[in-house]
Design a protein around this motif. Structure first.
Motif, PDB file in Angstrom:
ATOM      1  N   GLN A 119       0.819  -1.370   0.064  1.00  0.00           N
ATOM      2  CA  GLN A 119      -0.320  -0.156   0.021  1.00  0.00           C
ATOM      3  C   GLN A 119       0.964   1.284   0.068  1.00  0.00           C
ATOM      4  N   THR A 120       1.978   1.357   0.783  1.00  0.00           N
ATOM      5  CA  THR A 120       2.863   2.339   0.619  1.00  0.00           C
ATOM      6  C   THR A 120       3.320   2.497  -0.594  1.00  0.00           C
ATOM      7  N   ILE A 121       3.789   1.583  -1.261  1.00  0.00           N
ATOM      8  CA  ILE A 121       4.514   1.615  -2.579  1.00  0.00           C
ATOM      9  C   ILE A 121       3.547   1.958  -3.683  1.00  0.00           C
ATOM     10  N   ALA A 122       2.461   1.794  -3.357  1.00  0.00           N
ATOM     11  CA  ALA A 122       1.396   2.119  -4.272  1.00  0.00           C
ATOM     12  C   ALA A 122       1.098   3.541  -4.290  1.00  0.00           C
ATOM     13  N   TRP A 123       1.031   4.113  -2.935  1.00  0.00           N
ATOM     14  CA  TRP A 123       0.779   5.378  -2.548  1.00  0.00           C
ATOM     15  C   TRP A 123       1.857   6.250  -3.296  1.00  0.00           C
ATOM     16  N   ALA A 124       3.090   5.775  -3.050  1.00  0.00           N
ATOM     17  CA  ALA A 124       4.249   6.642  -3.683  1.00  0.00           C
ATOM     18  C   ALA A 124       4.204   6.712  -5.022  1.00  0.00           C
ATOM     19  N   GLN A 125       4.064   5.585  -5.802  1.00  0.00           N
ATOM     20  CA  GLN A 125       3.595   5.543  -7.393  1.00  0.00           C
ATOM     21  C   GLN A 125       2.598   6.618  -7.830  1.00  0.00           C
ATOM     22  N   ARG A 126       1.519   6.489  -6.985  1.00  0.00           N
ATOM     23  CA  ARG A 126       0.465   7.400  -7.501  1.00  0.00           C
ATOM     24  C   ARG A 126       0.573   9.020  -7.171  1.00  0.00           C
ATOM     25  N   VAL A 131      11.427   6.893  -6.251  1.00  0.00           N
ATOM     26  CA  VAL A 131      12.289   6.122  -5.464  1.00  0.00           C
ATOM     27  C   VAL A 131      11.538   5.895  -4.171  1.00  0.00           C
ATOM     28  N   VAL A 132      11.441   4.723  -3.706  1.00  0.00           N
ATOM     29  CA  VAL A 132      11.108   4.562  -2.302  1.00  0.00           C
ATOM     30  C   VAL A 132      12.029   4.011  -1.325  1.00  0.00           C
ATOM     31  N   ARG A 133      12.390   4.820  -0.236  1.00  0.00           N
ATOM     32  CA  ARG A 133      13.380   4.439   0.617  1.00  0.00           C
ATOM     33  C   ARG A 133      12.855   4.080   1.981  1.00  0.00           C
ATOM     34  N   LEU A 134      13.752   3.402   2.793  1.00  0.00           N
ATOM     35  CA  LEU A 134      13.314   2.867   4.139  1.00  0.00           C
ATOM     36  C   LEU A 134      14.447   2.334   5.107  1.00  0.00           C
ATOM     37  N   ARG A 135      14.374   2.268   6.260  1.00  0.00           N
ATOM     38  CA  ARG A 135      15.549   1.435   7.099  1.00  0.00           C
ATOM     39  C   ARG A 135      14.658   0.213   7.415  1.00  0.00           C
ATOM     40  N   THR A 136      15.628  -0.968   7.713  1.00  0.00           N
ATOM     41  CA  THR A 136      14.940  -2.054   8.139  1.00  0.00           C
ATOM     42  C   THR A 136      15.673  -2.489   9.138  1.00  0.00           C
ATOM     43  N   SER A 137      14.888  -3.469  10.011  1.00  0.00           N
ATOM     44  CA  SER A 137      15.724  -4.550  10.784  1.00  0.00           C
ATOM     45  C   SER A 137      16.101  -5.592  10.027  1.00  0.00           C
ATOM     46  N   GLN A 138      16.843  -6.417  10.884  1.00  0.00           N
ATOM     47  CA  GLN A 138      17.321  -7.655  10.302  1.00  0.00           C
ATOM     48  C   GLN A 138      16.248  -8.594   9.813  1.00  0.00           C
ATOM     49  N   GLY A 139      15.158  -8.500  10.592  1.00  0.00           N
ATOM     50  CA  GLY A 139      14.079  -9.501  10.449  1.00  0.00           C
ATOM     51  C   GLY A 139      13.265  -9.268   9.238  1.00  0.00           C
ATOM     52  N   GLY A 140      13.302  -7.743   9.121  1.00  0.00           N
ATOM     53  CA  GLY A 140      12.158  -7.261   8.086  1.00  0.00           C
ATOM     54  C   GLY A 140      12.816  -7.314   6.608  1.00  0.00           C
ATOM     55  N   ARG A 141      14.251  -7.529   6.804  1.00  0.00           N
ATOM     56  CA  ARG A 141      15.114  -7.270   5.165  1.00  0.00           C
ATOM     57  C   ARG A 141      14.452  -8.347   4.197  1.00  0.00           C
ATOM     58  N   PRO A 142      14.133  -9.559   4.520  1.00  0.00           N
ATOM     59  CA  PRO A 142      13.787 -10.419   3.629  1.00  0.00           C
ATOM     60  C   PRO A 142      12.674 -10.061   2.879  1.00  0.00           C
ATOM     61  N   LEU A 143      11.728  -9.420   3.789  1.00  0.00           N
ATOM     62  CA  LEU A 143      10.239  -9.053   2.997  1.00  0.00           C
ATOM     63  C   LEU A 143      10.550  -7.969   2.125  1.00  0.00           C
ATOM     64  N   TYR A 144      11.549  -6.909   2.445  1.00  0.00           N
ATOM     65  CA  TYR A 144      11.596  -5.788   1.613  1.00  0.00           C
ATOM     66  C   TYR A 144      12.401  -6.221   0.330  1.00  0.00           C
TER      67      TYR A 144
END
Length: 159
Positions: A119-126, A131-144
């Motif tokens: 949803q956040t990516i779609a909002w950014a595109q609209r 470019v979409v940036r973020l910081r991630t935890s180790q646990g979140g990295r695979p999802l991103y």
């Protein structure tokens, strides 16, 4: 008698600025889980600043928060907002930043974080972001990474 297990799908939706307070508790839970920081104890007044920062962005059309809820219970959130920097101001190359992606532990591994981030990516595109940036935890990295995020050439210096 057969037991039937039912899957309850969360409702994922954008929220209005006046609903932002709902996401502050999740932000606190996220930081406590990731690094043990209790914002309420260590950063007095952070909730007011949080509400002001994200509220101004959402009211101004420069950001949006999405939540996941089941039976009115908030179980996850993700925010996105347009960055203001030299690229956005000089060459009009807009980028977005994803923040506060969190799903309560008992609701994980069900695709909820993925749906929120999508949803956040779609909002950014609209909203014209390239470019979409973020910081991630180790646990979140695979999802991103599954969603297409890649490590960039940015560096950081901490004091």
């Amino acid at each position: 008698m057969d037991h039937v297990t039912t899957q309850i799908d969360p409702i994922i939706r954008a929220i209005a600025p006046e609903e932002l307070a709902k996401t502050a508790d999740l932000r606190r839970e996220m930081t406590m889980e990731i690094d043990g920081a209790d914002y309420d104890r260590e950063n007095p007044g952070w909730r007011d600043r949080y509400m002001s920062f994200f509220g101004d962005l959402v009211r101004g059309g420069r950001g949006q928060f999405f939540i996941a809820e089941i039976a009115g219970q908030l179980i996850g959130s993700a925010g996105v907002y347009k960055l203001v920097n030299h690229r956005s101001s000089i060459i009009l190359a807009q980028s977005a930043y994803v923040s506060t992606v969190y799903v309560k532990p008992q609701w994980r591994r069900r695709g909820i974080a993925r749906a929120l981030v999508q949803q956040t990516i779609a909002w950014a595109q609209r909203n014209g972001c390239e470019v979409v940036r973020l910081r991630t935890s180790q646990g979140g990295r695979p999802l991103y990474e599954v969603l297409g995020f890649r490590q960039s050439d940015e560096l950081e210096l901490r004091f």
